[in-house]
Write an enzyme that holds these catalytic residues in place. Structure first.
Site, PDB file in Angstrom:
ATOM      1  N   PHE A  12      53.251  39.191  44.448  1.00 52.48           N
ATOM      2  CA  PHE A  12      54.153  39.637  43.384  1.00 52.48           C
ATOM      3  C   PHE A  12      53.977  41.143  43.118  1.00 52.48           C
ATOM      4  O   PHE A  12      54.883  41.945  43.396  1.00 52.48           O
ATOM      5  CB  PHE A  12      53.868  38.781  42.134  1.00 52.48           C
ATOM      6  N   ASP A  32      48.189  40.751  54.177  1.00 52.21           N
ATOM      7  CA  ASP A  32      48.266  39.543  53.343  1.00 52.21           C
ATOM      8  C   ASP A  32      47.991  38.341  54.229  1.00 52.21           C
ATOM      9  O   ASP A  32      48.433  38.317  55.381  1.00 52.21           O
ATOM     10  CB  ASP A  32      49.674  39.431  52.711  1.00 52.21           C
ATOM     11  N   LYS A  92      35.796  34.163  47.187  1.00 51.95           N
ATOM     12  CA  LYS A  92      35.566  34.909  48.430  1.00 51.95           C
ATOM     13  C   LYS A  92      36.379  36.202  48.483  1.00 51.95           C
ATOM     14  O   LYS A  92      35.875  37.240  48.901  1.00 51.95           O
ATOM     15  CB  LYS A  92      35.888  34.025  49.655  1.00 51.95           C
ATOM     16  N   TYR A 146      37.530  33.020  38.892  1.00 54.01           N
ATOM     17  CA  TYR A 146      38.351  34.243  38.929  1.00 54.01           C
ATOM     18  C   TYR A 146      37.654  35.353  38.143  1.00 54.01           C
ATOM     19  O   TYR A 146      37.499  36.482  38.632  1.00 54.01           O
ATOM     20  CB  TYR A 146      39.714  33.944  38.314  1.00 54.01           C
ATOM     21  N   THR A 176      51.273  40.406  33.454  1.00 54.06           N
ATOM     22  CA  THR A 176      52.391  41.167  34.011  1.00 54.06           C
ATOM     23  C   THR A 176      53.439  40.178  34.511  1.00 54.06           C
ATOM     24  O   THR A 176      53.088  39.100  34.996  1.00 54.06           O
ATOM     25  CB  THR A 176      51.885  42.050  35.176  1.00 54.06           C
TER      26      THR A 176
END
Ligand code: UDP
Length: 318
Positions: A12, A32, A92, A146, A176
């Site tokens: 995104f 990516d 990771k 996270y 966001t």
């Protein structure tokens, strides 16, 4: 003109950064692994000779041929639902992935901005959050994968700066939103918008008194570009300080969509922060930056995006 690597370049925010850097006349190498990124987000850039895409996982050794002037490290699952489903990949990419990307910065003598998060403040006891607050994170809760990955990302980034003299920048990104969020990533913006568009119940978790502050993606991208080229090594909050409750936000989305979908309450996820609002005094001071897109404008363009996606998939009520 610079050659810029964007990790998470098909995601995104990453895809908007690719677009912006190309528009500024730079060359862009997007990396990516497409775990939560989507090639559709960058399909329109593929014909541009200044753009290349490498499908690669940052947690393995990263090879980029040729010079690199700057790196924007955005690879990571970013929605609570995603990182609960992908806890090990999340840990990771924040740790091994960031280590590899910093190694690339060192080898190429590139400057680097890394995407940290308001989640480093956990369920904050200081409000609004300033950069000098150390946070209130539960390391062993489900969100800890996270939060701690991003806290490690900050620690190793500063270690590379102090040890190897690399030009590092740390952005603490608050909520966001905008086009190219995944419809089913589970975050509040795609959930509420798609529910309202389909005329399904809008799922408010808990009583809806918890607060968030929503920043439109073009504002975030502007702040990120300014931070990358700034001289600020310490973390900088980037977000919109306009705070509201999730209940108010649900009503706002209903109004924007013009939907009368009912609001239902579901269970609050574990460790869901009660409040969140960035103090952006530092970004104002060191980057001369603040958000300029009004919520109504940002929501309109985001709704238009989801409306089109849902119509293309035949998912809108007739
Ligand atoms: N939320 C909600 N309904 C949803 C999705 C999220 O009420 O369908 C709430 C969630 O509990 C949180 C806020 O909206 O309080 C923002 O959630 P999101 O997943 O977007 O990201 P977070 O800010 O928690 O990282």
């Amino acid at each position: 003109m610079s050659r810029i690597v964007v990790t998470g370049g098909a995601g995104f925010i990453g895809s908007h950064l690719c677009e912006r850097n190309l528009a500024d006349g730079h060359e862009v190498v997007a990396i990516d692994n497409l775990l939560t990124g989507d090639i559709d987000n960058i399909a329109h850039l593929m014909g541009d000779p200044a753009f290349t895409f490498q499908q690669q996982d940052c947690t393995h050794y990263i090879h980029v041929s040729g010079p690199v002037d700057a790196i924007m490290h955005f690879a990571s699952p970013a929605s609570p639902v995603d990182y609960l489903e992908l806890p090990i990949q999340t840990l990771k990419v924040g740790s091994l992935g960031t280590h590899n990307v910093l190694g690339l910065a060192k080898a190429k003598e590139a400057r680097i901005v890394v995407a940290s998060t308001s989640e480093v403040y956990g369920d904050p006891l200081v409000h609004p959050q300033t950069e000098d607050y150390w946070g209130n994170v539960n390391p062993i809760g489900p969100r800890g994968v996270y939060d701690e990955a991003k806290r490690f990302l900050e620690a190793i980034t500063l270690a590379y700066h102090r040890t190897h003299g690399i030009e590092t920048r740390i952005a603490r990104i608050f909520n966001t939103y905008g086009p190219r969020m995944r419809m089913r990533d589970g975050r509040v913006v795609p959930n509420f918008m798609c529910q309202a568009l389909r005329n399904e119940s809008i799922t408010v978790y808990g009583d809806g008194d918890q607060t968030r502050s929503f920043c439109y993606v073009s504002d975030l991208v502007e702040g990120m570009v300014r931070l990358l080229w700034s001289e600020e090594t310490g973390p900088v909050n980037l977000g919109n300080p306009a705070e509201m409750t999730i209940m108010q936000f649900a009503e706002k989305i209903r109004d924007t969509v013009g939907s009368s979908a009912p609001i239902v309450h579901e269970e609050l996820p574990v460790d869901d922060p009660r409040v969140r609002q960035p103090d952006i005094s530092k970004a104002r001071r060191v980057l001369d930056w603040e958000p300029v897109v009004p919520l109504e404008t940002g929501l309109e363009s985001t709704v238009a995006y989801f409306r089109e996606k849902l119509a293309a998939g035949g998912e809108l009520p007739g």
